[in-house]
Design an enzyme around this catalytic site. Structure first.
Site, PDB file in Angstrom:
ATOM      1  N   TYR A 141     -16.710  -3.403  -5.406  1.00 16.95           N
ATOM      2  CA  TYR A 141     -16.017  -2.228  -4.858  1.00 16.95           C
ATOM      3  C   TYR A 141     -14.589  -2.239  -5.363  1.00 16.95           C
ATOM      4  O   TYR A 141     -13.931  -3.291  -5.354  1.00 16.95           O
ATOM      5  CB  TYR A 141     -16.040  -2.275  -3.332  1.00 16.95           C
ATOM      6  CG  TYR A 141     -15.250  -1.185  -2.638  1.00 16.95           C
ATOM      7  CD1 TYR A 141     -14.047  -1.487  -1.988  1.00 16.95           C
ATOM      8  CD2 TYR A 141     -15.683   0.129  -2.621  1.00 16.95           C
ATOM      9  CE1 TYR A 141     -13.316  -0.480  -1.348  1.00 16.95           C
ATOM     10  CE2 TYR A 141     -14.949   1.127  -1.978  1.00 16.95           C
ATOM     11  CZ  TYR A 141     -13.761   0.812  -1.349  1.00 16.95           C
ATOM     12  OH  TYR A 141     -13.034   1.802  -0.722  1.00 16.95           O
ATOM     13  N   ASP A 236     -10.212  -6.565 -11.511  1.00 16.85           N
ATOM     14  CA  ASP A 236      -9.759  -6.047 -10.218  1.00 16.85           C
ATOM     15  C   ASP A 236      -9.478  -7.262  -9.326  1.00 16.85           C
ATOM     16  O   ASP A 236     -10.383  -7.818  -8.710  1.00 16.85           O
ATOM     17  CB  ASP A 236     -10.834  -5.146  -9.604  1.00 16.85           C
ATOM     18  CG  ASP A 236     -10.412  -4.665  -8.225  1.00 16.85           C
ATOM     19  OD1 ASP A 236     -11.104  -3.784  -7.665  1.00 16.85           O
ATOM     20  OD2 ASP A 236      -9.404  -5.181  -7.694  1.00 16.85           O
ATOM     21  N   LYS A 264      -3.329  -6.043  -1.574  1.00 16.99           N
ATOM     22  CA  LYS A 264      -3.495  -6.975  -0.459  1.00 16.99           C
ATOM     23  C   LYS A 264      -2.372  -8.020  -0.357  1.00 16.99           C
ATOM     24  O   LYS A 264      -1.284  -7.696   0.079  1.00 16.99           O
ATOM     25  CB  LYS A 264      -4.888  -7.588  -0.525  1.00 16.99           C
ATOM     26  CG  LYS A 264      -5.990  -6.515  -0.315  1.00 16.99           C
ATOM     27  CD  LYS A 264      -7.367  -7.104  -0.243  1.00 16.99           C
ATOM     28  CE  LYS A 264      -8.439  -6.034  -0.351  1.00 16.99           C
ATOM     29  NZ  LYS A 264      -8.883  -5.496   0.952  1.00 16.99           N
TER      30      LYS A 264
HETATM   31  P1  KE4 Z   1      -7.437  -0.305  -0.905  1.00 17.73           P
HETATM   32  O1  KE4 Z   1      -7.398   1.106  -1.483  1.00 17.73           O
HETATM   33  O2  KE4 Z   1      -8.341  -0.390   0.322  1.00 17.73           O
HETATM   34  O3  KE4 Z   1      -6.074  -0.895  -0.671  1.00 17.73           O
HETATM   35  O4  KE4 Z   1      -8.095  -1.245  -2.023  1.00 17.73           O
HETATM   36  C1  KE4 Z   1      -9.351  -0.926  -2.563  1.00 17.73           C
HETATM   37  C2  KE4 Z   1      -9.972  -2.191  -3.119  1.00 17.73           C
HETATM   38  C3  KE4 Z   1      -9.947  -2.398  -4.485  1.00 17.73           C
HETATM   39  N1  KE4 Z   1     -10.474  -3.518  -5.033  1.00 17.73           N
HETATM   40  C4  KE4 Z   1     -11.033  -4.475  -4.246  1.00 17.73           C
HETATM   41  C5  KE4 Z   1     -11.614  -5.700  -4.892  1.00 17.73           C
HETATM   42  C6  KE4 Z   1     -11.077  -4.317  -2.836  1.00 17.73           C
HETATM   43  O5  KE4 Z   1     -11.658  -5.267  -2.065  1.00 17.73           O
HETATM   44  C7  KE4 Z   1     -10.539  -3.152  -2.263  1.00 17.73           C
HETATM   45  C8  KE4 Z   1     -10.583  -2.879  -0.754  1.00 17.73           C
HETATM   46  N2  KE4 Z   1     -11.289  -3.836   0.017  1.00 17.73           N
HETATM   47  C9  KE4 Z   1     -11.858  -3.345   1.259  1.00 17.73           C
HETATM   48  C10 KE4 Z   1     -12.675  -4.449   1.919  1.00 17.73           C
HETATM   49  N3  KE4 Z   1     -13.078  -5.507   1.083  1.00 17.73           N
HETATM   50  C11 KE4 Z   1     -10.807  -2.833   2.175  1.00 17.73           C
HETATM   51  C12 KE4 Z   1     -11.245  -2.619   3.606  1.00 17.73           C
HETATM   52  C13 KE4 Z   1     -11.464  -1.162   3.934  1.00 17.73           C
HETATM   53  O6  KE4 Z   1     -11.996  -0.410   3.087  1.00 17.73           O
HETATM   54  O7  KE4 Z   1     -11.092  -0.788   5.069  1.00 17.73           O
END
Ligand code: KE4
Length: 424
Positions: A141, A236, A264
């Site tokens: 993701y 990523d 993060k």
């Molecule tokens: P954000 O747009 O949520 O800051 O990041 C997206 C993203 C991109 N790449 C990786 C590897 C990620 O894990 C994420 C977002 N992770 C999720 C949970 N693993 C965020 C939690 C949520 O969607 O509320």
């Protein structure tokens, strides 16, 4: 007001009562809790119940909640103003640390989320190569950008299909989706579309199907095949960046991507994302180059101050060996407890990120991750919650350990988990 009242009001004003779907606890069959305070390894909900926290805000809080050095830095920045819309000193200082710390990054652009980071990196790869196709891995993701919210089409290495309503097929068809750790499928994709593939984007250690490490040589293989075909390799590292080592997964595995996405930990709990890479590519980003990307609050001083304090701590203290040890103790302890109860499971761990899968299969991709018994996971989650241990409310996510999870906290967590599993 307690959890129930607050969440009842939330449902009136927010879709599903949340600002991000996974927070609605749909995968774990119980009412969501509302968190009101965090300190070190612990959080408290609106009913006043305390939890040892392994959700860790989905990864950012590698120093634990409300770390004094981060809070101090944020307060100092806040007192000078929240946002200026022009360059501020904080964003320059943290950029220097990112360039110094992440091996493949000569220049970096800050944005406000991981999604913005990956979206911008894919646009840059397409702009730099003049090509249209993107290759991603099933179960990885990368945020909710149209080109990356695409599911595997029928058959291996075929064009993607929209992962959600609202994404035109014409866009989904520009994304090829193959199984993680599957070299043959990647070779097949490149033999069909090689010279048209702008980039391959991968979580170097997958965290979004649960934790799934790359098999021996897989990242090196991706590096070689993308170089051979003139495609860019995008790591990523939104989860793994500054999490697995100060230089992230690329430092740990010794593989240099062309572009790196971060988030993060980079923001220490504030909204920060970033993408970066070598000068030749990053010089194509506006205003230096023609590839446009912008953001009102990109490089926001308060968010930068939070990330800067976090990165300074990590650079100076280098807690990674300790984080690895602590998480090993946790993983082994949970596995012992489940084995003693005769619960089929497997634990995947890399450094301070881990996942307990309720399957006896070796989990090496999304197909094997999906053999987990999510009904058992739901019961496990609810039992732990009841005993005061908070893990991510989904089988396909990662637990995170912070520097605030001391040996005593890990031992206490294992006692609570043992009690919870006894009642499973
Ligand atoms: P954000 O747009 O949520 O800051 O990041 C997206 C993203 C991109 N790449 C990786 C590897 C990620 O894990 C994420 C977002 N992770 C999720 C949970 N693993 C965020 C939690 C949520 O969607 O509320």
């Amino acid at each position: 007001m307690g959890n129930r009242e607050i969440f009842g009001r939330a449902r009136k004003f927010l879709p599903g009562g949340v600002n991000s779907p996974v927070r609605a606890f749909k995968a774990v069959g119980c009412e969501p809790i509302v968190l009101v305070r965090g300190e070190g390894p612990k959080v408290w909900d609106a009913d006043g119940k305390e939890y040892i926290d392994f959700l860790s805000s989905w990864g950012p809080l590698i120093l634990g909640h409300s770390h004094p050095e981060v809070i101090k830095a944020v307060k100092e920045a806040t007192e000078k103003g929240l946002s200026f819309g022009l360059t501020n000193p904080y964003e320059v200082e943290i950029a220097e640390l990112v360039v110094e710390g992440v091996p493949s990054v000569d220049k970096v652009r800050f944005v406000n989320s991981g999604t913005e980071a990956t979206m911008s990196a894919v646009r840059l790869a397409r702009g730099f190569t003049g090509r249209r196709y993107v290759l991603k891995f099933e179960g990885c993701y990368h945020g909710h950008y149209d080109s990356l919210l695409v599911s595997a089409g029928s058959g291996v290495a075929t064009f993607g299909i929209p992962g959600t309503p609202g994404i035109p097929e014409e866009i989904a068809k520009l994304t090829i989706v193959v199984p993680f750790n599957d070299k043959e499928a990647v070779k097949e994709a490149f033999s069909r579309y090689g010279e048209e593939i702008a980039c391959v984007i991968v979580e170097p250690v997958a965290g979004n199907m649960g934790v799934v490490p790359p098999e021996e040589g897989f990242l090196e293989f991706l590096r070689d095949i993308t170089s051979k075909h003139g495609s860019l390799l995008i790591f990523d590292e939104v989860i793994t960046g500054f999490r697995l080592s100060f230089g992230g997964a690329q430092e740990l595995f010794g593989v240099s991507p062309d572009l790196t996405c971060l988030g993060k930990v980079l923001g220490g709990g504030m909204p920060v994302g970033a993408y970066g890479g070598r000068e030749e590519i990053m010089s194509k980003v506006a205003p230096e180059g023609p590839v446009y990307q912008a953001g009102t609050l990109s490089g926001n001083p308060v968010a930068m101050a939070s990330g800067l304090a976090t990165l300074k701590f990590l650079k100076e203290k280098d807690p990674y060996a300790e984080l690895d040890e602590r998480t090993k103790t946790l993983a082994e302890g949970v596995s012992r407890i489940l084995s003693e109860k005769g619960v089929p499971h497997t634990v995947n761990r890399v450094g301070s990120m881990m996942t307990v899968f309720f399957t006896e299969e070796k989990v090496k991709d999304f197909e094997t991750a999906k053999t987990s018994d999510t009904e058992v996971f739901g019961r496990f989650f609810r039992s732990l919650l009841n005993k005061g241990v908070l893990i991510p409310p989904s089988q396909f996510e990662a637990w995170f350990v912070s520097v605030a999870h001391t040996e005593e906290v890990i031992e206490e967590a294992l006692l609570r988990i043992e009690e919870a599993v006894r009642e499973l």
